[in-house]
Enzyme design. Structure first.
Site, mmCIF file in Angstrom:
data_model
loop_
_atom_site.group_PDB
_atom_site.id
_atom_site.type_symbol
_atom_site.label_atom_id
_atom_site.label_comp_id
_atom_site.label_asym_id
_atom_site.label_seq_id
_atom_site.Cartn_x
_atom_site.Cartn_y
_atom_site.Cartn_z
ATOM 1 N N ARG A 67 -15.276 75.716 127.464
ATOM 2 C CA ARG A 67 -14.964 75.922 128.880
ATOM 3 C C ARG A 67 -13.852 76.948 129.071
ATOM 4 N NH1 ARG A 67 -16.096 70.747 127.819
ATOM 5 N NH2 ARG A 67 -13.905 70.221 127.637
ATOM 6 N N GLU A 104 -8.130 62.626 116.324
ATOM 7 C CA GLU A 104 -7.926 61.170 116.240
ATOM 8 C C GLU A 104 -8.637 60.620 115.000
ATOM 9 O OE1 GLU A 104 -9.267 59.278 119.754
ATOM 10 O OE2 GLU A 104 -8.520 57.296 119.167
HETATM 11 P P1 AMP Z 1 -6.702 68.144 122.974
HETATM 12 O O1 AMP Z 1 -6.646 66.670 122.790
HETATM 13 O O2 AMP Z 1 -5.614 68.645 123.918
HETATM 14 O O3 AMP Z 1 -6.685 68.874 121.668
HETATM 15 O O4 AMP Z 1 -8.089 68.445 123.703
HETATM 16 C C1 AMP Z 1 -9.160 68.916 122.981
HETATM 17 C C2 AMP Z 1 -10.170 69.645 123.833
HETATM 18 O O5 AMP Z 1 -10.992 68.693 124.458
HETATM 19 C C3 AMP Z 1 -9.615 70.577 124.912
HETATM 20 O O6 AMP Z 1 -10.299 71.816 124.779
HETATM 21 C C4 AMP Z 1 -9.937 69.887 126.215
HETATM 22 O O7 AMP Z 1 -10.525 70.822 127.097
HETATM 23 C C5 AMP Z 1 -10.977 68.826 125.854
HETATM 24 N N1 AMP Z 1 -10.669 67.521 126.431
HETATM 25 C C6 AMP Z 1 -9.925 66.545 125.869
HETATM 26 N N2 AMP Z 1 -9.877 65.460 126.657
HETATM 27 C C7 AMP Z 1 -10.599 65.768 127.773
HETATM 28 C C8 AMP Z 1 -10.936 65.053 128.974
HETATM 29 N N3 AMP Z 1 -10.511 63.799 129.197
HETATM 30 N N4 AMP Z 1 -11.694 65.676 129.882
HETATM 31 C C9 AMP Z 1 -12.143 66.933 129.665
HETATM 32 N N5 AMP Z 1 -11.877 67.645 128.564
HETATM 33 C C10 AMP Z 1 -11.109 67.067 127.614
#
Ligand code: AMP
Length: 179
Positions: A67, A104
């Protein structure tokens, strides 16, 4: 941007974000930006806001798969700068630099075309959602490793309860919405 314009933008964005409970797994509320992308006024307002904040300060925009490609490419086009995709391992055909980071459960690897970034290029990182910050931190480190000066991280939504901003520590992070 004035305080009232920021509030208007927050309201506009809030109206076109969709919460999808239990996606992609039970207990996760997925923040879906596809209705925002389908709403021309909101999409344009988000890109204009990000462009205003970074005008004259960057040479490239880097977007995180997938995205971040949509937002990042629109932003790069609006700002008259180039776009760099940061992709999951094995997708980029040229000479790549890679970084692995912990999730995770297990780990992930992201890559960038090393030859598309010149030493000292000022690069703005873009994604839709800041969650735990692991992906953004890895992307930031990867860009730095190939010689970029990363100027900041722009997202539409910061899921603040997941602590991404703390994980990104002193780095410049801007979210249009913080929930
Ligand atoms: P992160 O945990 O910050 O490394 O997030 C990993 C990726 O997953 C990022 O590119 C976010 O855009 C996506 N992502 C994580 N959690 C969500 C969520 N609850 N809704 C939408 N996208 C998510």
């Amino acid at each position: 941007m004035s305080a009232s314009a920021a509030t208007d933008l927050e309201a506009l964005v809030t109206g076109v974000l969709r919460d999808i409970p239990d996606f992609p797994k039970p207990g996760v509320v997925f923040k879906d930006i596809t209705p925002l992308l389908a709403a021309p006024e909101a999409f344009a307002a988000v890109i204009a806001d990000m462009a205003d904040r970074n005008e004259g300060r960057i040479d490239l925009v880097a977007g995180i798969e997938a995205r971040g490609f949509v937002l990042g490419a629109a932003l790069a086009h609006a700002m008259g700068v180039g776009f760099i995709p940061i992709r999951k391992a094995g997708k980029l055909p040229g000479r790549t630099a890679a970084i692995s980071y912990d999730l995770e459960y297990g780990s992930a690897t992201i890559e960038v075309h090393a030859d598309d970034i010149a030493q000292g290029h000022r690069v703005l990182l873009v994604d839709d959602v800041l969650a735990t910050g692991g992906t953004a931190l890895a992307a930031w480190d990867l860009l730095t490793h190939v010689g970029a000066e990363v100027t900041g991280f722009e997202v539409v939504v910061d899921l603040s309860f997941l602590g991404g901003r703390q994980r990104l520590a002193s780095r410049s992070v801007h979210a249009i919405l913080t929930v």
